[in-house]
Design an enzyme around this catalytic site. Structure first.
Site, short mmCIF file in Angstrom:
data_model
loop_
_atom_site.label_atom_id
_atom_site.label_comp_id
_atom_site.label_asym_id
_atom_site.label_seq_id
_atom_site.Cartn_x
_atom_site.Cartn_y
_atom_site.Cartn_z
N GLY A 146 -68.35 29.60 -88.77
CA GLY A 146 -68.99 28.30 -88.64
C GLY A 146 -68.39 27.60 -87.45
O GLY A 146 -67.17 27.51 -87.33
N GLY A 163 -68.44 24.09 -85.83
CA GLY A 163 -68.90 22.73 -86.07
C GLY A 163 -68.47 21.79 -84.97
O GLY A 163 -68.10 22.22 -83.88
N LYS A 182 -59.24 28.47 -89.35
CA LYS A 182 -59.91 27.25 -88.89
C LYS A 182 -59.15 26.62 -87.74
O LYS A 182 -58.00 26.21 -87.88
CB LYS A 182 -60.04 26.26 -90.06
CG LYS A 182 -60.72 24.95 -89.71
CD LYS A 182 -61.03 24.13 -90.94
CE LYS A 182 -61.60 22.76 -90.58
NZ LYS A 182 -61.89 21.94 -91.76
N ASP A 231 -64.36 12.88 -97.53
CA ASP A 231 -65.54 13.22 -96.72
C ASP A 231 -66.43 14.18 -97.51
O ASP A 231 -66.97 15.14 -96.98
CB ASP A 231 -65.10 13.86 -95.40
CG ASP A 231 -66.27 14.08 -94.43
OD1 ASP A 231 -67.28 13.35 -94.53
OD2 ASP A 231 -66.18 14.98 -93.58
N PHE A 271 -72.29 19.15 -97.21
CA PHE A 271 -71.85 19.97 -96.07
C PHE A 271 -70.45 20.56 -96.29
O PHE A 271 -70.06 21.48 -95.60
CB PHE A 271 -71.87 19.15 -94.77
CG PHE A 271 -73.24 18.64 -94.42
CD1 PHE A 271 -74.15 19.48 -93.81
CD2 PHE A 271 -73.61 17.35 -94.75
CE1 PHE A 271 -75.43 19.03 -93.50
CE2 PHE A 271 -74.89 16.89 -94.44
CZ PHE A 271 -75.80 17.72 -93.82
N ASP A 292 -62.80 21.53 -96.27
CA ASP A 292 -62.73 20.51 -95.22
C ASP A 292 -62.00 19.23 -95.67
O ASP A 292 -62.62 18.18 -95.82
CB ASP A 292 -64.17 20.19 -94.75
CG ASP A 292 -64.21 19.61 -93.35
OD1 ASP A 292 -63.15 19.54 -92.71
OD2 ASP A 292 -65.30 19.22 -92.89
N1 LIG Z 1 -62.49 29.12 -96.39
C1 LIG Z 1 -63.68 29.37 -95.84
N2 LIG Z 1 -64.35 30.52 -96.12
C2 LIG Z 1 -65.55 30.78 -95.56
N3 LIG Z 1 -66.19 29.96 -94.71
C3 LIG Z 1 -65.59 28.79 -94.38
C4 LIG Z 1 -64.32 28.44 -94.93
N4 LIG Z 1 -63.96 27.24 -94.44
C5 LIG Z 1 -64.97 26.86 -93.62
N5 LIG Z 1 -65.96 27.78 -93.59
C6 LIG Z 1 -67.21 27.71 -92.79
O1 LIG Z 1 -67.00 26.92 -91.62
C7 LIG Z 1 -67.81 25.75 -91.62
C8 LIG Z 1 -67.04 24.55 -91.08
O2 LIG Z 1 -65.90 24.32 -91.89
P1 LIG Z 1 -65.38 22.86 -92.24
O3 LIG Z 1 -64.07 23.05 -92.93
O4 LIG Z 1 -66.42 22.10 -93.00
O5 LIG Z 1 -65.12 22.23 -90.80
P2 LIG Z 1 -65.89 21.09 -89.94
O6 LIG Z 1 -66.95 20.47 -90.81
O7 LIG Z 1 -64.82 20.13 -89.58
O8 LIG Z 1 -66.42 21.80 -88.75
C9 LIG Z 1 -68.25 25.59 -93.06
O9 LIG Z 1 -69.48 24.95 -93.16
C10 LIG Z 1 -68.31 27.02 -93.57
O10 LIG Z 1 -69.55 27.60 -93.21
MG LIG Z 2 -67.24 20.15 -92.74
#
Ligand SMILES: Nc1ncnc2c1ncn2[C@@H]1O[C@H](COP(=O)(O)OP(=O)(O)O)[C@@H](O)[C@H]1O
Ligand SMILES: [Mg+2]
Length: 298
Positions: free
Chosen positions: A105, A107, A126, A232, A236, A250
């Site tokens: 992902g 973002g 991440k 938050d 999503f 997140d």
């Molecule tokens: N532990 C995880 N395992 C699998 N996919 C993840 C995981 N953490 C995040 N993702 C993927 O990455 C995307 C963004 O992660 P997120 O933590 O919401 O960060 P942000 O919204 O700040 O970009 C998520 O929507 C998901 O698709």
């Molecule tokens: Mg997020």
């Protein structure tokens, strides 16, 4: 072909020697004091001859890990890829990470990749990206402002990762359904990999009422047992697994239950979820009832 900063970092990492990492780390440290770290300061760093340092700077610049600036003096800054490189190198050395795979992902505030630990466990990696400024913005911000912002992307991204790791370490042991915290360095968090997709992506879900209940149970558990509020929460940041269970992801903006605005933040989190289930899945839940449930002792 477009290469993300992580692609650049992974490719570069294979070609880096200990001395290159030393020079990168020197620039990282000095960036807290300089907009552009003066070349003359880097050349004077201990342990390496000037000629060797010049060679390393050239190499790092060529790999895209640092940017060279020529103004009233010659200076360098880390690129995002350079910062990624330092974090990845540390995680590999710590024995946390073995390899990196595909993006999961990408973002606005983070890039998430899949990866493998030394033990062969699949993980999510991440990379927090805060204070990212576009080229257009860069041109608009000059002098002092750019100065402040420049250092702050390093600092803000690291802070977000530290906060997210802290939250996961608080809530995971209490049984809240979140990815398992595995390791962290600089702006990077390594956590358990989850199968599934974000809640907002599903047109229909098998038993929406049960899914809503499970979300609220977990919000309550985090609040009552860990004294942590997500801050938050939305469709999503909830992942629905293939077996119709949820995980909350997140967490960098979490607050403690004794935060002065804790009540409002909890209410907003709960309302976001209730609203989503009403609009998208036709499940009607009373906000006050849900909030009373949050407070009822476990
Ligand atoms: N532990 C995880 N395992 C699998 N996919 C993840 C995981 N953490 C995040 N993702 C993927 O990455 C995307 C963004 O992660 P997120 O933590 O919401 O960060 P942000 O919204 O700040 O970009 C998520 O929507 C998901 O698709
Ligand atoms: Mg997020």
């Amino acid at each position: 072909m477009f290469m993300s900063s992580v692609d650049i970092a992974v490719r570069a990492l294979r070609q880096l020697e200990a001395e290159d990492i030393k020079v990168l780390a020197k620039i990282e440290v000095d960036m807290s004091r300089h907009r552009y770290v003066p070349e003359r300061d880097i050349l004077m760093m201990s342990g390496l001859a000037e000629k060797e340092i010049r060679y390393r700077l050239e190499k790092l610049n060529g790999l895209g890990l640092i940017h060279r600036w020529v103004g009233s003096y010659i200076g360098y800054v880390l690129s995002t890829a350079g910062y990624d490189c330092l974090a990845l190198n540390a995680l590999v050395k710590m024995g946390v990470l073995e390899s990196l795979g595909k993006p999961l992902g990408v973002g606005k505030e983070a890039d998430v990749y899949d990866g493998l630990t030394a033990g062969g466990e699949r993980v999510a990696v991440k990379f927090h990206r805060l204070g990212r400024i576009s080229f257009r913005q860069t041109r608009r911000f000059r002098g002092y402002l750019l100065d402040r912002r420049h250092v702050s992307w390093l600092y803000q991204s690291r802070l977000a990762a530290e906060k997210e790791m802290e939250a996961l370490r608080l809530v995971h042991p209490c049984g809240v359904s979140v990815p398992k915290p595995i390791g962290h360095n600089r702006h990077v968090v390594v956590m358990g990999m989850i199968e599934g997709d974000c809640l907002f992506k599903f047109k229909e879900i098998p038993n929406p009422e049960a899914v809503l209940n499970e979300i609220l149970e977990n919000v309550r558990l985090a609040y009552l047992k860990s004294r942590v509020i997500h801050g938050d929460l939305s469709e999503f940041n909830i992942i629905l697994t293939p077996s119709n269970h949820i995980l909350i992801i997140d967490w960098p903006q979490f607050v403690r239950a004794d935060h002065p605005n804790a009540e409002d933040i909890l209410k907003r989190d709960v309302w976001n979820i209730i609203k989503f289930f009403r609009r998208k899945h036709g499940v009607i839940r009373d906000l006050q009832e849900a909030l009373d449930y949050m407070k009822r002792p476990l």
